[in-house]
Design an enzyme around this catalytic site. Sequence first.
Site, short mmCIF file in Angstrom:
data_model
loop_
_atom_site.label_atom_id
_atom_site.label_comp_id
_atom_site.label_asym_id
_atom_site.label_seq_id
_atom_site.Cartn_x
_atom_site.Cartn_y
_atom_site.Cartn_z
N ASP A 166 -5.56 -5.25 14.42
CA ASP A 166 -5.36 -5.89 15.13
C ASP A 166 -3.40 -6.04 15.46
OD1 ASP A 166 -7.31 -6.39 16.25
OD2 ASP A 166 -8.36 -7.82 15.03
N GLU A 171 -13.90 -6.98 20.24
CA GLU A 171 -13.91 -8.03 19.06
C GLU A 171 -14.98 -8.97 19.03
OE1 GLU A 171 -10.54 -8.60 16.89
OE2 GLU A 171 -10.03 -6.54 17.28
N HIS A 229 1.23 -4.96 2.17
CA HIS A 229 0.04 -5.76 2.98
C HIS A 229 -1.69 -5.81 1.55
CE1 HIS A 229 2.20 -6.10 6.38
NE2 HIS A 229 1.78 -7.22 6.51
#
Length: 435
Positions: free
Chosen positions: A177, A291, A99
Amino acid sequence: MARCLVFMVFQIYCLISTVGLPLEPPAELLQLGGGTVGGGRLSVDPADIQEASRDFGGFTRGEPLAVYHPRGTDDVASLVRAAYESASGIRVSARGHGHSISGQAQVPGGVVVDMSHGWRAADDVHGRRRNSQARALPVYSAALGGHYVDVWGGELWIDVLNWTLAHGGLAPRSWTDYLYLSVGGTLSNAGISGQAFHHGPQISNVYELDIVTGKGEAVTCSAAKNPDLFFGALGGLGQLGIITRARIALEPAPRRVRWIRALYSNFTEFTADQEKLISQHGGRRRFDYVEGFVVAAEGLINNWRSSFFSPQNPVKLSSLKHHTGVLYCLEVTKNYDASTAGNVDQEVDALLGELSFMPGTVFTTDLPYVDFLDRVHKAELKLRGKGMWEVPHPWLNLFVPASRIADFDRAVFRGILGSRTSGGPILIYPMNKHK
């Protein structure tokens, strides 16, 4: 009032350690144990090479000469030590689940250490472990005042969650997240989500690490033992070594989540409310996750991050039909279980009553805790189904101090974005600097 820091867009993680000089002939690579180093396996399979040549960013490609599959820390140390002691120098890079954005875990002409298996790859055909590094059970420590679990550096956070839930109803305190990232990768960066204002990022919720240094030494470190290496490796972008084991702080996991979103047209009120929420302390008198995100009003329903807003809410959404330009969405949650479910409505109403969102724009839903934590993966599956996941991802993360966030809004959110409806998510994480 707490100082608000903004961490924008998404979390992209890599796990990387680079050692030595470029490899010259492929023959020398294959001489490292005749295809094995320690107990691991050295592969030149085209499928392995192809996978190690790419990453989530999709902008760069670097083809290694081989991919190494370790079974534990000793295997990683053996490879790095062999590379370090090699006469011509062999570059080594560790890769979690790919990633990274800009090829950080790629190593053209070298060896990529595939950390995605490790302890989990050591099962025999009967499900028994072939080495001593079996997946560890959660442990209670009176000295630490809570539970912890030891996990392999290449373990996915979603697998850590499922394991600790199944063995004691426990969960890590701080998250990202997106949970399909490796433990060593996020700890080499920061690990930030909506819980960071309270617990700090993931790197603030680690008790101990095993690290393989650039010389191939396996070192255990903590705040009390080898602290320079410990604090240097946490958030150190992998430059001090490869994280092979992490001791993660745990807490009792809640059963359910009240998930709430509310809209703002005034950025000053939006950030003031975010800062107010992250400055609150004291048990149930705060939200558990804070958030937010920026979205053009016209793209509210179609924005991938906004699937929470459903076309089945035409009455509430009709209040936005005359609004143009940028909106700001506050996103908060309240955790609860059977013992606190009777008070959750009252607690949420009290907290929301102190905020300045647009009337008629509060949206709530209740769901299991695991479903909330894994919410982005569900969006991923939808995008994969549309062929929109395996594409380039030009994402950027920034910290912005509270003193300049209003300028950032004027220049970027309203100045550059305006009323555009295309593009990816813009996430806003309010954080306390002392965390």
